[in-house]
Design a protein around this motif. Sequence first.
Motif, PDB file in Angstrom:
ATOM      1  N   ARG A 174       0.829  -1.207   0.000  1.00 11.30           N
ATOM      2  CA  ARG A 174       0.000   0.000   0.000  1.00 11.30           C
ATOM      3  C   ARG A 174       0.864   1.257   0.000  1.00 11.30           C
ATOM      4  N   LEU A 175       1.931   1.233   0.782  1.00 14.02           N
ATOM      5  CA  LEU A 175       2.851   2.380   0.782  1.00 14.02           C
ATOM      6  C   LEU A 175       3.475   2.561  -0.596  1.00 14.02           C
ATOM      7  N   ALA A 176       3.840   1.441  -1.224  1.00 14.64           N
ATOM      8  CA  ALA A 176       4.424   1.507  -2.566  1.00 14.64           C
ATOM      9  C   ALA A 176       3.429   2.085  -3.567  1.00 14.64           C
ATOM     10  N   ASP A 177       2.166   1.674  -3.455  1.00 16.08           N
ATOM     11  CA  ASP A 177       1.139   2.199  -4.364  1.00 16.08           C
ATOM     12  C   ASP A 177       0.966   3.707  -4.185  1.00 16.08           C
ATOM     13  N   LEU A 178       1.032   4.168  -2.929  1.00 17.85           N
ATOM     14  CA  LEU A 178       0.896   5.598  -2.667  1.00 17.85           C
ATOM     15  C   LEU A 178       2.062   6.397  -3.236  1.00 17.85           C
ATOM     16  N   LEU A 179       3.242   5.795  -3.215  1.00 16.18           N
ATOM     17  CA  LEU A 179       4.446   6.494  -3.662  1.00 16.18           C
ATOM     18  C   LEU A 179       4.732   6.313  -5.150  1.00 16.18           C
ATOM     19  N   ALA A 180       3.989   5.419  -5.794  1.00 19.63           N
ATOM     20  CA  ALA A 180       4.243   5.115  -7.210  1.00 19.63           C
ATOM     21  C   ALA A 180       4.210   6.346  -8.111  1.00 19.63           C
ATOM     22  N   PRO A 181       3.275   7.295  -7.929  1.00 22.21           N
ATOM     23  CA  PRO A 181       3.284   8.471  -8.806  1.00 22.21           C
ATOM     24  C   PRO A 181       4.566   9.292  -8.724  1.00 22.21           C
ATOM     25  N   LEU A 182       5.247   9.236  -7.579  1.00 22.25           N
ATOM     26  CA  LEU A 182       6.475  10.007  -7.402  1.00 22.25           C
ATOM     27  C   LEU A 182       7.730   9.217  -7.768  1.00 22.25           C
ATOM     28  N   PHE A 183       7.732   7.906  -7.467  1.00 26.66           N
ATOM     29  CA  PHE A 183       8.960   7.127  -7.592  1.00 26.66           C
ATOM     30  C   PHE A 183       8.901   6.044  -8.663  1.00 26.66           C
ATOM     31  N   GLY A 184       7.755   5.833  -9.260  1.00 27.30           N
ATOM     32  CA  GLY A 184       7.649   4.875 -10.345  1.00 27.30           C
ATOM     33  C   GLY A 184       8.064   3.477  -9.940  1.00 27.30           C
ATOM     34  N   ALA A 185       9.005   2.890 -10.688  1.00 24.00           N
ATOM     35  CA  ALA A 185       9.410   1.504 -10.469  1.00 24.00           C
ATOM     36  C   ALA A 185      10.135   1.296  -9.146  1.00 24.00           C
ATOM     37  N   THR A 186      10.652   2.367  -8.566  1.00 18.95           N
ATOM     38  CA  THR A 186      11.369   2.238  -7.285  1.00 18.95           C
ATOM     39  C   THR A 186      10.459   2.565  -6.098  1.00 18.95           C
ATOM     40  N   ALA A 187       9.138   2.542  -6.305  1.00 16.99           N
ATOM     41  CA  ALA A 187       8.206   2.927  -5.247  1.00 16.99           C
ATOM     42  C   ALA A 187       8.309   2.009  -4.034  1.00 16.99           C
ATOM     43  N   ALA A 188       8.516   0.698  -4.247  1.00 18.70           N
ATOM     44  CA  ALA A 188       8.622  -0.231  -3.113  1.00 18.70           C
ATOM     45  C   ALA A 188       9.859   0.079  -2.273  1.00 18.70           C
ATOM     46  N   ALA A 189      10.970   0.411  -2.953  1.00 11.29           N
ATOM     47  CA  ALA A 189      12.179   0.792  -2.221  1.00 11.29           C
ATOM     48  C   ALA A 189      11.932   2.069  -1.421  1.00 11.29           C
ATOM     49  N   ALA A 190      11.224   3.035  -2.029  1.00  7.98           N
ATOM     50  CA  ALA A 190      10.886   4.268  -1.320  1.00  7.98           C
ATOM     51  C   ALA A 190       9.970   3.975  -0.145  1.00  7.98           C
ATOM     52  N   ALA A 191       9.071   2.993  -0.304  1.00  5.15           N
ATOM     53  CA  ALA A 191       8.168   2.616   0.785  1.00  5.15           C
ATOM     54  C   ALA A 191       8.959   2.059   1.966  1.00  5.15           C
ATOM     55  N   ILE A 192      10.005   1.301   1.690  1.00  4.00           N
ATOM     56  CA  ILE A 192      10.832   0.739   2.761  1.00  4.00           C
ATOM     57  C   ILE A 192      11.571   1.855   3.494  1.00  4.00           C
ATOM     58  N   VAL A 193      12.082   2.829   2.738  1.00  8.81           N
ATOM     59  CA  VAL A 193      12.748   3.971   3.367  1.00  8.81           C
ATOM     60  C   VAL A 193      11.758   4.738   4.239  1.00  8.81           C
ATOM     61  N   LEU A 194      10.537   4.939   3.734  1.00  7.47           N
ATOM     62  CA  LEU A 194       9.510   5.643   4.507  1.00  7.47           C
ATOM     63  C   LEU A 194       9.132   4.840   5.748  1.00  7.47           C
ATOM     64  N   PHE A 195       8.980   3.525   5.592  1.00  6.17           N
ATOM     65  CA  PHE A 195       8.668   2.668   6.733  1.00  6.17           C
ATOM     66  C   PHE A 195       9.764   2.769   7.789  1.00  6.17           C
ATOM     67  N   THR A 196      11.016   2.768   7.353  1.00  4.80           N
ATOM     68  CA  THR A 196      12.136   2.894   8.291  1.00  4.80           C
ATOM     69  C   THR A 196      12.072   4.220   9.037  1.00  4.80           C
ATOM     70  N   ALA A 197      11.755   5.291   8.302  1.00  2.79           N
ATOM     71  CA  ALA A 197      11.650   6.602   8.944  1.00  2.79           C
ATOM     72  C   ALA A 197      10.536   6.616   9.992  1.00  2.79           C
TER      73      ALA A 197
END
Length: 240
Positions: A10-33
């Motif tokens: 779900r976090l990856a889906d929310l971030l997909a418009p900003l990060f595209g194919a790397t949205a899941a990686a961005a979701a992990i960074v956000l989860f860590t934060a």
Amino acid sequence: MSVFADLVQRLADLLAPLFGATAAAAAIVLFTALVRLLVHPLSRAAARGQKARAELQPKIAELRKRHGKNPERLQRAIVELHTKEKVSPLAGCLPGLFQLPAFFLLYHLFSNTTIGGHANELLSHELFAAPLGDRWADALGAGGALGPAGLVYVALFLLVSAVAVFNYRRTKRMMAANPVAPVADGQAVPGMGAMGAMTKVMPFMSFLTLFTVAVVPLAAALYVVTSTTWSAIERAALYR
């Protein structure tokens, strides 16, 4: 595990418009934060505890003079002093301990091909050219250290090395300013040996992150790198 996988997706889906194919990686960074924000009160308490321990050094020096010939009495007096001042030598370990469940969740989530009886779709996500479920050995086998996936790890290793050097220098300065390991007549105070050994190893602990990044799935490595970087910035601010 299924609930956690759904959260990451779900976090990856929310971030997909900003990060595209790397949205899941961005979701992990956000989860860590988010995890680090939850743990931040413990980090602040650990910082206060370390400052309090530093302020106790003159009192401990006085106890050494008073009970220097009786190591057992000196040890009891130091413990009583810490208890009276409500200072715990182990308070600094709590932030790290409370993060372990989040790390192991990510480790297991990206180490399993199935979650809840279904294919683990998160394994299809990548950080640039490096699959989040792969390890450094996989990147080396796919294209070498300078291949597309290998370069992702090179960037992570460089970041971890920079953070480790920063932590090493800062820890050495703090140790020089606040020496621990009180002694009595040249002999280590009983019970303080473990703390003294930990103090000697502490400046090198950040470099162990390099090994962790190399052997865990990339998703877990991202958690470690993000958390380590956060810690360096947080500790620099709290321990001024």
